[in-house]
Write a protein that holds these residues in place. Structure first.
Motif, PDB file in Angstrom:
ATOM      1  N   MET A   1       0.843  -1.179   0.000  1.00 54.59           N
ATOM      2  CA  MET A   1       0.000   0.000   0.000  1.00 54.59           C
ATOM      3  C   MET A   1       0.889   1.242   0.000  1.00 54.59           C
ATOM      4  SD  MET A   1      -2.802   1.169   2.783  1.00 54.59           S
ATOM      5  CE  MET A   1      -4.341   0.971   1.960  1.00 54.59           C
ATOM      6  N   LYS A   2       0.524   2.204  -0.808  1.00 58.69           N
ATOM      7  CA  LYS A   2       1.303   3.434  -0.899  1.00 58.69           C
ATOM      8  C   LYS A   2       0.918   4.382   0.223  1.00 58.69           C
ATOM      9  CE  LYS A   2       1.900   3.386  -5.859  1.00 58.69           C
ATOM     10  NZ  LYS A   2       1.720   4.118  -7.104  1.00 58.69           N
ATOM     11  N   GLU A   3       1.888   5.163   0.639  1.00 61.78           N
ATOM     12  CA  GLU A   3       1.614   6.164   1.660  1.00 61.78           C
ATOM     13  C   GLU A   3       0.929   7.361   1.019  1.00 61.78           C
ATOM     14  OE1 GLU A   3       4.999   7.221   3.994  1.00 61.78           O
ATOM     15  OE2 GLU A   3       5.846   5.225   3.780  1.00 61.78           O
ATOM     16  N   PRO A   4      -0.102   7.906   1.657  1.00 60.90           N
ATOM     17  CA  PRO A   4      -0.810   9.050   1.071  1.00 60.90           C
ATOM     18  C   PRO A   4       0.074  10.271   0.870  1.00 60.90           C
ATOM     19  CG  PRO A   4      -2.049   8.124   2.909  1.00 60.90           C
ATOM     20  CD  PRO A   4      -0.717   7.436   2.874  1.00 60.90           C
ATOM     21  N   ALA A   5       1.089  10.443   1.696  1.00 61.81           N
ATOM     22  CA  ALA A   5       1.944  11.624   1.574  1.00 61.81           C
ATOM     23  C   ALA A   5       2.800  11.574   0.314  1.00 61.81           C
ATOM     24  CB  ALA A   5       2.832  11.745   2.796  1.00 61.81           C
ATOM     25  N   LYS A   6       3.058  10.376  -0.230  1.00 63.22           N
ATOM     26  CA  LYS A   6       3.910  10.248  -1.403  1.00 63.22           C
ATOM     27  C   LYS A   6       3.140  10.266  -2.711  1.00 63.22           C
ATOM     28  CE  LYS A   6       7.746   7.961   0.813  1.00 63.22           C
ATOM     29  NZ  LYS A   6       8.677   6.855   0.773  1.00 63.22           N
ATOM     30  N   GLU A   7       1.842  10.157  -2.669  1.00 68.64           N
ATOM     31  CA  GLU A   7       1.044  10.201  -3.890  1.00 68.64           C
ATOM     32  C   GLU A   7       0.752  11.645  -4.276  1.00 68.64           C
ATOM     33  OE1 GLU A   7      -2.442   7.808  -3.767  1.00 68.64           O
ATOM     34  OE2 GLU A   7      -1.364   6.042  -3.076  1.00 68.64           O
ATOM     35  N   ALA A   8       0.644  11.872  -5.566  1.00 72.26           N
ATOM     36  CA  ALA A   8       0.358  13.220  -6.051  1.00 72.26           C
ATOM     37  C   ALA A   8      -1.090  13.576  -5.742  1.00 72.26           C
ATOM     38  CB  ALA A   8       0.593  13.287  -7.550  1.00 72.26           C
ATOM     39  N   PRO A   9      -1.341  14.802  -5.273  1.00 70.68           N
ATOM     40  CA  PRO A   9      -2.721  15.222  -5.034  1.00 70.68           C
ATOM     41  C   PRO A   9      -3.512  15.193  -6.339  1.00 70.68           C
ATOM     42  CG  PRO A   9      -1.177  16.771  -4.049  1.00 70.68           C
ATOM     43  CD  PRO A   9      -0.381  15.807  -4.863  1.00 70.68           C
ATOM     44  N   THR A  10      -4.752  14.774  -6.252  1.00 74.04           N
ATOM     45  CA  THR A  10      -5.580  14.597  -7.436  1.00 74.04           C
ATOM     46  C   THR A  10      -5.821  15.903  -8.166  1.00 74.04           C
ATOM     47  OG1 THR A  10      -6.663  12.746  -6.324  1.00 74.04           O
ATOM     48  CG2 THR A  10      -7.754  13.652  -8.255  1.00 74.04           C
ATOM     49  N   VAL A  11      -6.099  16.973  -7.442  1.00 73.02           N
ATOM     50  CA  VAL A  11      -6.406  18.256  -8.084  1.00 73.02           C
ATOM     51  C   VAL A  11      -5.196  18.776  -8.851  1.00 73.02           C
ATOM     52  CG1 VAL A  11      -7.052  20.652  -7.652  1.00 73.02           C
ATOM     53  CG2 VAL A  11      -8.173  18.822  -6.388  1.00 73.02           C
ATOM     54  N   SER A  12      -4.020  18.700  -8.256  1.00 72.64           N
ATOM     55  CA  SER A  12      -2.834  19.194  -8.953  1.00 72.64           C
ATOM     56  C   SER A  12      -2.514  18.324 -10.171  1.00 72.64           C
ATOM     57  CB  SER A  12      -1.637  19.276  -8.015  1.00 72.64           C
ATOM     58  OG  SER A  12      -1.275  17.993  -7.556  1.00 72.64           O
ATOM     59  N   ALA A  13      -2.772  17.022 -10.078  1.00 74.19           N
ATOM     60  CA  ALA A  13      -2.550  16.147 -11.230  1.00 74.19           C
ATOM     61  C   ALA A  13      -3.502  16.490 -12.364  1.00 74.19           C
ATOM     62  CB  ALA A  13      -2.721  14.685 -10.811  1.00 74.19           C
ATOM     63  N   ILE A  14      -4.762  16.732 -12.044  1.00 71.54           N
ATOM     64  CA  ILE A  14      -5.746  17.084 -13.074  1.00 71.54           C
ATOM     65  C   ILE A  14      -5.394  18.419 -13.710  1.00 71.54           C
ATOM     66  CG2 ILE A  14      -8.163  17.748 -13.423  1.00 71.54           C
ATOM     67  CD1 ILE A  14      -8.893  15.564 -11.386  1.00 71.54           C
ATOM     68  N   LEU A  15      -5.032  19.414 -12.898  1.00 70.28           N
ATOM     69  CA  LEU A  15      -4.662  20.719 -13.435  1.00 70.28           C
ATOM     70  C   LEU A  15      -3.413  20.634 -14.301  1.00 70.28           C
ATOM     71  CD1 LEU A  15      -5.357  23.092 -10.421  1.00 70.28           C
ATOM     72  CD2 LEU A  15      -6.690  22.851 -12.517  1.00 70.28           C
ATOM     73  N   PHE A  16      -2.454  19.814 -13.906  1.00 73.91           N
ATOM     74  CA  PHE A  16      -1.238  19.659 -14.697  1.00 73.91           C
ATOM     75  C   PHE A  16      -1.534  18.984 -16.027  1.00 73.91           C
ATOM     76  CE2 PHE A  16       2.497  17.115 -15.921  1.00 73.91           C
ATOM     77  CZ  PHE A  16       3.395  18.140 -16.144  1.00 73.91           C
ATOM     78  N   LEU A  17      -2.275  17.899 -15.992  1.00 75.55           N
ATOM     79  CA  LEU A  17      -2.562  17.155 -17.219  1.00 75.55           C
ATOM     80  C   LEU A  17      -3.453  17.942 -18.174  1.00 75.55           C
ATOM     81  CD1 LEU A  17      -3.117  13.598 -15.741  1.00 75.55           C
ATOM     82  CD2 LEU A  17      -1.144  14.398 -17.041  1.00 75.55           C
ATOM     83  N   LEU A  18      -4.400  18.685 -17.637  1.00 73.73           N
ATOM     84  CA  LEU A  18      -5.361  19.402 -18.474  1.00 73.73           C
ATOM     85  C   LEU A  18      -5.037  20.890 -18.614  1.00 73.73           C
ATOM     86  CD1 LEU A  18      -8.678  17.766 -17.248  1.00 73.73           C
ATOM     87  CD2 LEU A  18      -7.349  17.223 -19.276  1.00 73.73           C
ATOM     88  N   ALA A  19      -3.777  21.256 -18.462  1.00 76.74           N
ATOM     89  CA  ALA A  19      -3.391  22.663 -18.579  1.00 76.74           C
ATOM     90  C   ALA A  19      -3.736  23.228 -19.952  1.00 76.74           C
ATOM     91  CB  ALA A  19      -1.905  22.827 -18.292  1.00 76.74           C
ATOM     92  N   GLY A  20      -3.490  22.477 -21.011  1.00 76.17           N
ATOM     93  CA  GLY A  20      -3.790  22.939 -22.362  1.00 76.17           C
ATOM     94  C   GLY A  20      -5.273  23.170 -22.601  1.00 76.17           C
ATOM     95  N   PRO A  21      -6.119  22.168 -22.358  1.00 77.41           N
ATOM     96  CA  PRO A  21      -7.550  22.393 -22.549  1.00 77.41           C
ATOM     97  C   PRO A  21      -8.143  23.469 -21.635  1.00 77.41           C
ATOM     98  CG  PRO A  21      -7.091  20.057 -22.588  1.00 77.41           C
ATOM     99  CD  PRO A  21      -5.821  20.740 -22.184  1.00 77.41           C
ATOM    100  N   ILE A  22      -7.602  23.612 -20.433  1.00 84.16           N
ATOM    101  CA  ILE A  22      -8.092  24.662 -19.528  1.00 84.16           C
ATOM    102  C   ILE A  22      -7.743  26.038 -20.087  1.00 84.16           C
ATOM    103  CG2 ILE A  22      -7.747  25.698 -17.250  1.00 84.16           C
ATOM    104  CD1 ILE A  22      -7.529  22.805 -16.155  1.00 84.16           C
ATOM    105  N   LEU A  23      -6.513  26.193 -20.601  1.00 87.28           N
ATOM    106  CA  LEU A  23      -6.133  27.466 -21.213  1.00 87.28           C
ATOM    107  C   LEU A  23      -6.945  27.737 -22.479  1.00 87.28           C
ATOM    108  CD1 LEU A  23      -2.270  27.455 -20.719  1.00 87.28           C
ATOM    109  CD2 LEU A  23      -3.897  29.108 -19.810  1.00 87.28           C
ATOM    110  N   TRP A  24      -7.230  26.707 -23.231  1.00 86.47           N
ATOM    111  CA  TRP A  24      -8.051  26.853 -24.437  1.00 86.47           C
ATOM    112  C   TRP A  24      -9.455  27.317 -24.061  1.00 86.47           C
ATOM    113  CZ3 TRP A  24     -10.085  22.083 -27.514  1.00 86.47           C
ATOM    114  CH2 TRP A  24     -10.804  22.510 -28.623  1.00 86.47           C
ATOM    115  N   ALA A  25     -10.033  26.700 -23.052  1.00 87.54           N
ATOM    116  CA  ALA A  25     -11.373  27.103 -22.599  1.00 87.54           C
ATOM    117  C   ALA A  25     -11.375  28.534 -22.070  1.00 87.54           C
ATOM    118  CB  ALA A  25     -11.874  26.135 -21.523  1.00 87.54           C
ATOM    119  N   GLY A  26     -10.329  28.902 -21.330  1.00 88.63           N
ATOM    120  CA  GLY A  26     -10.226  30.275 -20.850  1.00 88.63           C
ATOM    121  C   GLY A  26     -10.078  31.266 -21.993  1.00 88.63           C
TER     122      GLY A  26
END
Length: 126
Positions: A1-26
């Motif tokens: 089992m992975k430690e929660p402190a070592k996993e990437a936060p979900t919100v930051s992962a989503i924002l990082f992965l979807l940076a292009g589409p978010i900028l396009w929508a903006g």
């Protein structure tokens, strides 16, 4: 089992992965929002057309700049969003997905910005 402190936060992962589409929508929100407001407020004069073109060009160049910065410097974007993953394979995959989505968003931003020169700015709202 992975430690929660070592996993990437979900919100930051989503924002990082979807940076292009978010900028396009903006970009779309700013372009069409500014165009609609300017056409309604400046109705009856010729100036809104030139003003709209200028604003669309500025917003488009700003979006292109941000997309290029995110494309060429994904590490800085990840640091800014506090996105980090201890697994090297996950990091490489995340950067590739982020770059692919930015490369898909970049032509869309350019194309929607070019529409300011191809279409009458306030033609349909008259």
């Amino acid at each position: 089992m992975k430690e929660p402190a070592k996993e990437a936060p979900t919100v930051s992962a989503i924002l990082f992965l979807l940076a292009g589409p978010i900028l396009w929508a903006g970009h779309l929100l700013l372009v069409y929002g500014v165009q609609s407001v300017t056409c309604v407020v400046g109705s009856g004069s010729v100036a809104p057309s030139a003003l709209i073109r200028t604003l669309v060009v500025l917003v488009t160049l700003g979006a292109i700049l941000l997309l290029c910065l995110a494309l060429f410097f994904p590490g800085r974007l990840a640091h800014m969003l506090r996105y980090q993953t201890p697994d090297r394979d996950n990091h490489v995959f995340s950067v590739r997905v982020e770059r692919l989505l930015i490369l898909l968003s970049l032509p869309a931003v350019i194309w929607s910005g070019a529409a300011a020169f191809l279409l009458d700015a306030c033609g349909l709202s008259r």
